[in-house]
Design a protein around this motif. Sequence first.
Motif, PDB file in Angstrom:
ATOM      1  N   LEU A   1       8.675  20.901 -20.526  1.00  0.00           N
ATOM      2  CA  LEU A   1       9.369  22.147 -20.930  1.00  0.00           C
ATOM      3  C   LEU A   1       8.336  23.273 -21.409  1.00  0.00           C
ATOM      4  CD1 LEU A   1      12.544  20.871 -22.135  1.00  0.00           C
ATOM      5  CD2 LEU A   1      12.305  21.813 -20.057  1.00  0.00           C
ATOM      6  N   ALA A   2       7.592  22.946 -22.505  1.00  0.00           N
ATOM      7  CA  ALA A   2       6.865  24.038 -23.000  1.00  0.00           C
ATOM      8  C   ALA A   2       5.553  24.258 -21.976  1.00  0.00           C
ATOM      9  CB  ALA A   2       6.338  23.426 -24.294  1.00  0.00           C
ATOM     10  N   PRO A   3       4.951  23.563 -21.239  1.00  0.00           N
ATOM     11  CA  PRO A   3       3.722  23.994 -20.584  1.00  0.00           C
ATOM     12  C   PRO A   3       4.223  24.707 -19.402  1.00  0.00           C
ATOM     13  CG  PRO A   3       3.384  21.504 -21.279  1.00  0.00           C
ATOM     14  CD  PRO A   3       4.864  21.937 -21.748  1.00  0.00           C
ATOM     15  N   LEU A   4       5.447  24.175 -18.836  1.00  0.00           N
ATOM     16  CA  LEU A   4       5.804  25.068 -17.693  1.00  0.00           C
ATOM     17  C   LEU A   4       6.622  26.249 -17.824  1.00  0.00           C
ATOM     18  CD1 LEU A   4       7.380  21.896 -15.823  1.00  0.00           C
ATOM     19  CD2 LEU A   4       5.300  23.045 -15.099  1.00  0.00           C
ATOM     20  N   ALA A   5       7.049  26.416 -19.120  1.00  0.00           N
ATOM     21  CA  ALA A   5       7.613  27.828 -19.737  1.00  0.00           C
ATOM     22  C   ALA A   5       6.489  28.649 -19.540  1.00  0.00           C
ATOM     23  CB  ALA A   5       8.150  27.458 -21.011  1.00  0.00           C
ATOM     24  N   HIS A   6       5.267  28.456 -20.211  1.00  0.00           N
ATOM     25  CA  HIS A   6       4.145  29.242 -20.137  1.00  0.00           C
ATOM     26  C   HIS A   6       3.659  29.412 -18.555  1.00  0.00           C
ATOM     27  CE1 HIS A   6       3.191  29.449 -24.499  1.00  0.00           C
ATOM     28  NE2 HIS A   6       3.813  28.176 -24.511  1.00  0.00           N
ATOM     29  N   LEU A   7       3.967  28.644 -17.884  1.00  0.00           N
ATOM     30  CA  LEU A   7       3.710  29.117 -16.537  1.00  0.00           C
ATOM     31  C   LEU A   7       4.617  29.881 -15.996  1.00  0.00           C
ATOM     32  CD1 LEU A   7       2.460  26.585 -13.754  1.00  0.00           C
ATOM     33  CD2 LEU A   7       4.630  27.853 -13.462  1.00  0.00           C
TER      34      LEU A   7
END
Length: 509
Positions: free
Chosen positions: A147-153
Amino acid sequence: MTTIAISGERLSLDALRPVYRGPVKVELTQQALENVRRGHQVILDAIGRGDVVYGVNTGFGKLADRRISPGDLAELQRRSVLSHMVGVGDPLPDEIVRAILVVKLIGLARGHSGVRTEITEMLAALINADVLPVVPAQGSVGASGDLAPLAHLAGALIGEGRVRINGVTYTAAEGLAKAGITPVVLGPKEAVALLNGVQASTAIALRGLFGAEAVFNAGLAAGALTLEATAGRQVVLDDRIQQIRGHDGQIRVAGALRRLVEDSPVLGIEFEGRRLQDPYCLRCQPQVMGAALDLLAFAARTIEQEINAVSDNPLMFPDDGAVLSGGNFHGQPIAYAADIIAMAICEIGSISERRQAMLMDSSMSGLAPFLVENAGLNSGFIMAQVTSAALVAENRAKATPCSVDSIPTSAGQEDHVSMATHASLRLGPMVRNAAYIVAIELLCAAQGLDLRNEGRAAPANRPTYGLVRANADFLEDDRIMAGEMEAIAAEVLDGVFVDISGVPLGAVN
């Protein structure tokens, strides 16, 4: 520059190798765009009927029972991205972020995520311009995906957060403007389609797998050179021995080693004092390295499945007009794959260090103590092997499984998590450690072969010996070896030994 066609059909791991080497181009085929259109229509139909659909007109996680009014649907998408941008730590390397973008696009192109074609086209535009979101490495437990990594993407798509272009960091708004790309306004389901999924841990694990392939093949080459340097018994490589046990990896490793030492000027000569049986680090190379190969082959199959998977939620099924919620975002398959890659990397280094120790011991190797003349005044390779031992110990600690860990999040809604991102992230340092370990063995084995018979190697071992000697001269007297170890480790990481040893993972069925 490599162009990767994305059609919604299956891609191989080899198709993604260029993504880790530098910028690539992607091309969305008409079939992919049609897949996406059909999936998006399912969402439009559900909204038109007034259906309650998770992540479309509801809150997220524990807040899934909170209905969102029609006027707030667009704002829900924006806020969900912002609220999930909580990653911390060092940014992921550019090649991994590039791979995450590509793997996310592959999944969306299957047409089960409900996004508009504009989302896939923007992802393709980011990849083609090599505009890479800045994605902090820490903050994912691999539960509802990364969730967190893909949110930054996802934040970069809407002009939030930061991006890197040619190594320079900009705000997302500035970077998109510089590349001539307009931020998007996310529509229904699009935020959750971007946030859910295991594309981050998958992309990280795939880089670890490619690195493991490189050190595995270097380990085979080093082991073959050590077999010659120590006048080991090549009978242990006989195919009949391997066949009656039957493990594919063992059979393939023994075959590769037989080819490497064939027509050796050393191994066919009997002499007084030659051992009847070698220690296990030589004798059991097919069994140990073969088992590692079997693990890597299993991991490769799992990761290839995942790069072609749809792992967000809920999912659209255009043929049925259905919207189904499930748990495809759970990262357990990747967590297991990363853990077994770690185990294989650890053992590749461990058996290599044992061969180094054997080379050092004149009673075992039949060579000069610590592989140097005038030992005492000279220390030879004694400290190089200490460095190997330190790195083996470090990799053993890193190889502790992550996939058996779990910690509940989201007020107990996400009560079992995979730790897939943790499992994948530690592979990079482990690969680097293993590359150093094998590089040190290569230096030792070349030195041993010089001492035994002036460096005359079996024909298929000559490229290995030549590569070592191109980076490091024979050790007459003590000198600084750190730079030589770095140079040979760089060759290992570049994958040059995959061609020499000839055991690419892509050849494993």
